[in-house]
Design a protein around this motif. Structure first.
Motif, short mmCIF file in Angstrom:
data_model
loop_
_atom_site.label_atom_id
_atom_site.label_comp_id
_atom_site.label_asym_id
_atom_site.label_seq_id
_atom_site.Cartn_x
_atom_site.Cartn_y
_atom_site.Cartn_z
N PHE A 111 0.84 -1.21 0.00
CA PHE A 111 0.00 0.00 0.00
C PHE A 111 0.87 1.25 0.00
N ALA A 112 1.92 1.21 0.85
CA ALA A 112 2.79 2.39 0.98
C ALA A 112 3.52 2.68 -0.33
N ASN A 150 2.39 2.38 -3.28
CA ASN A 150 1.49 3.10 -4.18
C ASN A 150 1.56 4.62 -3.94
N HIS A 151 1.86 4.98 -2.71
CA HIS A 151 1.91 6.39 -2.37
C HIS A 151 3.12 7.10 -2.99
N ARG A 180 -6.05 2.20 -9.63
CA ARG A 180 -5.90 1.38 -8.42
C ARG A 180 -4.77 1.96 -7.54
N LYS A 181 -3.66 2.30 -8.21
CA LYS A 181 -2.52 2.87 -7.46
C LYS A 181 -2.93 4.18 -6.80
N PHE A 222 -5.15 3.46 -3.71
CA PHE A 222 -4.36 2.92 -2.59
C PHE A 222 -3.44 4.01 -2.03
N GLY A 223 -2.88 4.82 -2.93
CA GLY A 223 -2.02 5.92 -2.49
C GLY A 223 -2.81 6.90 -1.64
N TYR A 282 -5.49 6.23 0.11
CA TYR A 282 -5.78 5.60 1.41
C TYR A 282 -4.58 5.79 2.34
N TYR A 283 -3.39 5.54 1.80
CA TYR A 283 -2.19 5.61 2.65
C TYR A 283 -1.96 7.04 3.17
N SER A 284 -2.08 8.01 2.26
CA SER A 284 -1.79 9.39 2.72
C SER A 284 -2.90 9.93 3.61
N HIS A 309 -3.01 12.94 -4.81
CA HIS A 309 -3.58 11.66 -5.26
C HIS A 309 -4.99 11.87 -5.82
#
Lengths: 314, 289
Positions: free
Chosen positions: A244-245, A247-248, B247-248, B251-252, B254-256, B269
């Motif tokens: 997941f990380a 992707n950031h 998708r990326k 997910f990005g 969600y993470y941030s 994002h």
């Protein structure tokens, strides 16, 4: 000797290619095991209608291993439902066989009834409907035709088959940790590849392979033995959080040196997973000002700690 | 519109199965073709659990498997005569062999299936039949071909005109984009609604894996279809790339948003997501060729 080892190597390689998660080999083992049970019960009970006893198990028992059924409850329900509707179908198809026109229209009505029943109440069973009809249709030509006695015998033979299959599967040892082990090793490889793409800021590829490995992990996770479940979940979740990380940071500028080192650690972890060995904690210095680096190192460590606890038990 | 299309597709699928099943059953009940049971079996097995567009691929596998199965069985007939006690053993092993190959290797399953049905005949008949092995082989082969023709005809007459694969893919494209937008909403409101981070991830994984796998299968079915033009294929490829970028982005985000709680990154994002979702919607295929 050289040729033998070469053949052995080629066969092993081919098996890994066609059956990457070990699932098909589990089906083979379970199939042979069930065949022994069925043969033993055939000697003991001597079912009157052999086809109803043997073919229903041979055609319906494979449902139990279908990955779309991902809990034991779902598997049990599908198995019992399949045998019962096949048993009922056997009786009706057999009794109606002498009346051929009636049978033609009835079979269509039976198929429609089953299709729309499953569509409304049991969608997971829809792909298996036609196979239950094959079992029903296989027994319809048995002689003497349209005898109620034979029809009842046939139904009880199907039920005997259900009983044997159900008991055999319940007593079979749980082999699903092997599936998790293989799928997890493949998933680690996919994550490592993903890190490579992230370093190169290459984002037009798809993650379909990684997603399919993750699908396999998810499809079998509820079937794992309870004593391993917690550690297995924590190991998987750690790597999933790392993914997941990634992707950031995909399109951002990043500390390439750190990510190369991190990728190497993931690869080392993957090798340890394949060899079922313990592994030391990673030596990667995370930059304190960069929270993503600290986050991924933390979760990789957590994953490794949990793996070290279960590596010898898989 | 989507709900309407969904129920139409469901009825179309049922129409195809019931059409081929009825023809197969009628062939079995009312014709005197030798081994006509094999026609019904071919028809039912080919229609089970398969998307209509992929039927050509399955027919090839079925034909190939039957042929190899028959060829492998011929020496087996003579081997089994050495000791008839081998028959049930071989029968059991073959029937296990049917379920061992995975869904992609349907041809291998058919090899075992063909050999098993032949052995079943050897096991069931107590008197020798008048039919020789070559005659039986030929009859079975013809029945398989008839079964395959029924399935392809069902596919051609019902689905070419109805354009099932294209409509299904179009529906899935819509559903996927709507799902992505809903997930973005969910992530954006996670703080306000105090949603559990673990449950959000579970939710994301569950929906994404399901939707992405289904659309990949559907795309494969259209790519294989003979009447898909180059422009549509290009659109499908572009859409495929965009959804993986989306998708990326999700997910990005969600993470941030949930882990880092960094507003600026979240905005980046989100911007990227908006740009990509527009691009994805531009690459929807048209319903007609």
């Amino acid at each position: 000797m050289n040729i033998l080892s070469q053949i052995n190597h080629n066969v092993a390689h081919w098996l890994e290619k066609v059956d990457p998660y070990y699932t098909q080999r589990i089906i083979l083992r379970k199939g042979l095991y069930l065949a022994v049970w069925l043969t033993a019960f055939n000697w003991l009970a001597q079912p009157d209608v052999f086809n109803a006893y043997a073919l229903s198990a041979l055609l319906l028992a494979p449902f139990y291993e279908n990955p779309s059924l991902n809990t034991y409850k779902q598997k049990d329900l599908a198995l019992v439902f399949a045998f019962i509707i096949s048993g009922i179908g056997c009786i009706i198809f057999y009794l109606l066989y002498p009346f051929k026109f009636t049978l033609l229209f009835f079979s269509l009505a039976y198929l429609s009834g089953l299709f729309f029943f499953c569509d409304h109440f049991y969608p997971k069973f829809k792909p298996f409907i036609l196979q239950t009809i094959v079992v029903s249709a296989l027994n319809m030509t048995i002689k003497p035709a349209a005898s109620l006695q034979v029809a009842l015998d046939m139904f009880f033979c199907v039920m005997l088959s259900l009983m044997v299959t159900f008991t055999a599967y319940k007593l079979h040892p749980n082999l699903y940790p092997k599936v998790w082990h293989r799928a997890f090793a493949h998933y680690l490889a996919a994550v490592s590849e993903e890190i490579g793409h992230a370093i190169n800021k290459f984002d037009t590829h798809n993650f379909i392979k990684g997603a399919s490995h993750l699908n396999a992990l998810r499809a079998y996770r509820r079937l794992l033995p309870r004593k391993l479940l917690l550690n297995i979940m924590k190991t998987t979740v750690g790597i999933r959080n790392v993914q997941f990380a990634i992707n950031h940071i995909y399109l951002k500028d990043k500390d390439e040196q750190f990510w190369y080192k991190f990728q190497k650690e993931i690869d080392a972890f993957r090798l340890a997973v394949i060899a079922k060995q313990e592994i030391a904690m990673p030596f990667v210095d995370a930059n304190e000002t960069e929270p993503t680096q600290a986050y991924v190192v933390k979760y990789l460590c957590r994953s490794i700690i949990n793996w070290n606890k279960i590596c010898r038990k898989i | 519109m989507q709900k309407n299309l969904k129920s139409k597709l469901n009825y179309a699928r049922f129409g195809q199965i019931s059409f081929v099943f009825t023809i197969g059953m009628a062939m079995y009940l009312f014709t005197t073709i030798p081994h006509n049971w094999w026609i019904l079996l071919t028809v039912i097995m080919m229609s089970a659990a398969i998307e209509p567009g992929l039927i050509i691929k399955k027919s090839i596998n079925r034909g190939k498997g039957t042929l190899i199965g028959i060829l492998l069985f011929l020496p087996l007939i003579y081997l089994l005569q050495l000791n008839y006690r081998f028959i049930p053993l071989v029968f059991i092993l073959l029937s296990i062999g049917i379920s061992v190959p995975n869904a992609k290797r349907y041809d291998i399953s058919v090899i075992f299936m063909t050999m098993m049905v032949f052995t079943m005949n050897a096991y069931n008949f107590t008197v020798p039949t008048q039919e020789g092995p070559f005659e039986a082989t030929l009859n079975r082969g013809i029945c398989t071909v008839i079964g395959i023709i029924i399935c392809i005809a069902g596919d051609h007459f019902l689905f070419r005109r109805f354009d099932y694969s294209r409509k299904l893919y179009f529906l899935l494209q819509h559903e996927l984009c709507n799902m992505l937008e809903k997930k973005i909403e969910m992530i954006r409101n996670a703080h306000k609604q105090k949603l559990n981070r673990y449950l959000i991830v579970e939710n994301l994984r569950e929906s994404f894996n399901q939707a992405y796998t289904t659309i990949a299968t559907s795309a494969e079915s259209i790519r294989l279809s003979l009447n898909t033009n180059a422009e549509t294929k290009q659109k499908i490829n572009d859409f495929d790339i965009t959804i993986w970028q989306l998708r990326k982005a999700v997910f990005g985000l969600y993470y941030s948003e949930c882990i880092l709680q960094h507003n600026q990154s979240s905005e980046e994002h989100l911007e990227r997501f908006k740009h990509l979702i527009d691009k994805a919607r531009r690459n929807f295929i048209s319903l007609r060729n």
